[in-house]
Design a protein around this motif. Structure first.
Motif, PDB file in Angstrom:
ATOM      1  N   SER A  16       0.723  -1.393   0.080  1.00 49.91           N
ATOM      2  CA  SER A  16       0.050  -0.085  -0.005  1.00 49.91           C
ATOM      3  C   SER A  16       0.854   1.408   0.015  1.00 49.91           C
ATOM      4  O   SER A  16       0.198   2.291  -0.165  1.00 49.91           O
ATOM      5  N   LEU A  17       2.166   1.289  -0.039  1.00 47.30           N
ATOM      6  CA  LEU A  17       3.127   2.131  -0.050  1.00 47.30           C
ATOM      7  C   LEU A  17       3.247   3.154  -1.252  1.00 47.30           C
ATOM      8  O   LEU A  17       2.942   2.448  -2.296  1.00 47.30           O
ATOM      9  N   LYS A  18       3.156   4.441  -1.272  1.00 44.24           N
ATOM     10  CA  LYS A  18       3.510   5.119  -2.537  1.00 44.24           C
ATOM     11  C   LYS A  18       5.069   5.230  -2.523  1.00 44.24           C
ATOM     12  O   LYS A  18       5.801   5.382  -1.621  1.00 44.24           O
ATOM     13  N   ILE A  46      10.762   1.506   2.294  1.00 47.17           N
ATOM     14  CA  ILE A  46      10.331   2.560   1.088  1.00 47.17           C
ATOM     15  C   ILE A  46      10.093   1.956  -0.215  1.00 47.17           C
ATOM     16  O   ILE A  46      10.776   0.971  -0.245  1.00 47.17           O
ATOM     17  N   LYS A  47       9.597   2.514  -0.951  1.00 48.97           N
ATOM     18  CA  LYS A  47       9.033   2.114  -2.328  1.00 48.97           C
ATOM     19  C   LYS A  47       9.841   3.176  -3.357  1.00 48.97           C
ATOM     20  O   LYS A  47       9.755   4.434  -2.997  1.00 48.97           O
ATOM     21  N   VAL A  48      10.550   2.643  -4.219  1.00 51.05           N
ATOM     22  CA  VAL A  48      11.289   3.430  -5.000  1.00 51.05           C
ATOM     23  C   VAL A  48      10.854   3.174  -6.522  1.00 51.05           C
ATOM     24  O   VAL A  48      10.542   1.974  -6.924  1.00 51.05           O
ATOM     25  N   LYS A  49      10.568   4.269  -7.307  1.00 49.64           N
ATOM     26  CA  LYS A  49      10.041   4.001  -8.677  1.00 49.64           C
ATOM     27  C   LYS A  49      11.049   4.655  -9.814  1.00 49.64           C
ATOM     28  O   LYS A  49      11.938   5.486  -9.238  1.00 49.64           O
ATOM     29  N   VAL A  50      11.344   3.604 -10.722  1.00 49.80           N
ATOM     30  CA  VAL A  50      12.303   3.851 -11.721  1.00 49.80           C
ATOM     31  C   VAL A  50      11.504   4.600 -12.745  1.00 49.80           C
ATOM     32  O   VAL A  50      10.507   3.846 -13.843  1.00 49.80           O
ATOM     33  N   LEU A  51      11.903   5.801 -13.394  1.00 52.06           N
ATOM     34  CA  LEU A  51      11.278   6.681 -14.211  1.00 52.06           C
ATOM     35  C   LEU A  51      11.641   6.168 -15.718  1.00 52.06           C
ATOM     36  O   LEU A  51      12.724   5.246 -15.768  1.00 52.06           O
ATOM     37  N   GLU A  52      10.764   6.289 -16.794  1.00 53.54           N
ATOM     38  CA  GLU A  52      11.152   6.018 -18.042  1.00 53.54           C
ATOM     39  C   GLU A  52      12.564   6.423 -18.553  1.00 53.54           C
ATOM     40  O   GLU A  52      12.983   5.861 -19.478  1.00 53.54           O
ATOM     41  N   ASN A  53      12.721   7.549 -18.149  1.00 57.72           N
ATOM     42  CA  ASN A  53      14.074   8.350 -18.792  1.00 57.72           C
ATOM     43  C   ASN A  53      15.323   7.881 -18.171  1.00 57.72           C
ATOM     44  O   ASN A  53      16.381   8.336 -18.402  1.00 57.72           O
ATOM     45  N   CYS A  54      15.005   6.945 -17.146  1.00 60.65           N
ATOM     46  CA  CYS A  54      16.358   6.498 -16.373  1.00 60.65           C
ATOM     47  C   CYS A  54      17.007   5.413 -17.446  1.00 60.65           C
ATOM     48  O   CYS A  54      16.450   4.471 -17.990  1.00 60.65           O
ATOM     49  N   MET A  55      18.317   5.557 -17.378  1.00 62.90           N
ATOM     50  CA  MET A  55      19.092   4.739 -18.571  1.00 62.90           C
ATOM     51  C   MET A  55      19.464   3.162 -17.654  1.00 62.90           C
ATOM     52  O   MET A  55      19.746   2.401 -18.381  1.00 62.90           O
ATOM     53  N   LEU A  56      19.285   3.286 -16.412  1.00 57.47           N
ATOM     54  CA  LEU A  56      19.540   1.927 -15.719  1.00 57.47           C
ATOM     55  C   LEU A  56      18.371   0.957 -15.832  1.00 57.47           C
ATOM     56  O   LEU A  56      17.219   1.480 -15.835  1.00 57.47           O
ATOM     57  N   ASP A  57      18.719  -0.177 -15.799  1.00 54.92           N
ATOM     58  CA  ASP A  57      17.684  -1.249 -15.903  1.00 54.92           C
ATOM     59  C   ASP A  57      17.138  -1.358 -14.279  1.00 54.92           C
ATOM     60  O   ASP A  57      17.904  -0.986 -13.250  1.00 54.92           O
ATOM     61  N   ARG A  58      16.015  -1.802 -13.989  1.00 53.21           N
ATOM     62  CA  ARG A  58      15.317  -1.592 -12.588  1.00 53.21           C
ATOM     63  C   ARG A  58      16.130  -2.359 -11.729  1.00 53.21           C
ATOM     64  O   ARG A  58      16.231  -2.022 -10.682  1.00 53.21           O
ATOM     65  N   HIS A  59      16.736  -3.480 -12.206  1.00 52.34           N
ATOM     66  CA  HIS A  59      17.521  -4.485 -11.189  1.00 52.34           C
ATOM     67  C   HIS A  59      18.983  -3.894 -10.701  1.00 52.34           C
ATOM     68  O   HIS A  59      19.276  -3.864  -9.691  1.00 52.34           O
ATOM     69  N   GLU A  60      19.452  -2.877 -12.061  1.00 51.63           N
ATOM     70  CA  GLU A  60      20.861  -2.355 -11.737  1.00 51.63           C
ATOM     71  C   GLU A  60      20.640  -1.259 -10.713  1.00 51.63           C
ATOM     72  O   GLU A  60      21.253  -1.147  -9.950  1.00 51.63           O
ATOM     73  N   ALA A  61      19.243  -0.405 -10.821  1.00 54.96           N
ATOM     74  CA  ALA A  61      19.013   0.605 -10.058  1.00 54.96           C
ATOM     75  C   ALA A  61      18.964   0.074  -8.658  1.00 54.96           C
ATOM     76  O   ALA A  61      19.340   0.810  -7.598  1.00 54.96           O
ATOM     77  N   ALA A  62      18.092  -0.880  -8.718  1.00 55.82           N
ATOM     78  CA  ALA A  62      17.894  -1.564  -6.971  1.00 55.82           C
ATOM     79  C   ALA A  62      19.058  -1.913  -6.485  1.00 55.82           C
ATOM     80  O   ALA A  62      19.515  -1.450  -5.260  1.00 55.82           O
ATOM     81  N   GLU A  63      20.009  -2.603  -7.138  1.00 60.53           N
ATOM     82  CA  GLU A  63      21.183  -3.023  -6.693  1.00 60.53           C
ATOM     83  C   GLU A  63      22.255  -1.820  -6.281  1.00 60.53           C
ATOM     84  O   GLU A  63      22.981  -1.939  -5.267  1.00 60.53           O
TER      85      GLU A  63
END
Length: 99
Positions: A16-18, A46-63
């Protein structure tokens, strides 16, 4: 390192987190790390969102963000992921393996 049972518990709490942190075209820089540190100190989960203009993959950004802040990745789902780091006085009680 989180166990499967602990990750499952955190996923339930994080549903339910934003998103508190948004990763954009600047990707993971010092300002984003500092902001994430502050959010983790305040909220633990916390919840983190990767936006469309981010060049990193979601797994790379999370790591990258997880390593920089010393937190654990509880979930990566779609363009969002959950980070957990226990506070000095933990509010979230994680299940143990004996239960």
């Amino acid at each position: 390192m989180l166990t499967g049972k602990q990750k499952r518990h955190l996923r339930g709490l994080g549903h339910s987190l934003k998103p508190v942190i948004l990763i954009g075209k600047k990707e993971v820089d010092e300002a984003l790390i500092a902001e994430t540190e502050a959010a983790l100190a305040c909220h633990e989960l916390i919840k983190v969102k990767v936006l469309e203009n981010c060049m990193l993959d979601r797994h790379e950004a999370a790591e990258a963000l997880s390593e920089a802040t010393g937190s654990d990745i509880a979930q990566v789902l779609g363009k969002t992921f959950l980070l957990y780091r226990a506070a000095v006085k933990p509010v979230i009680v994680l299940p143990t393996g004996q239960e």
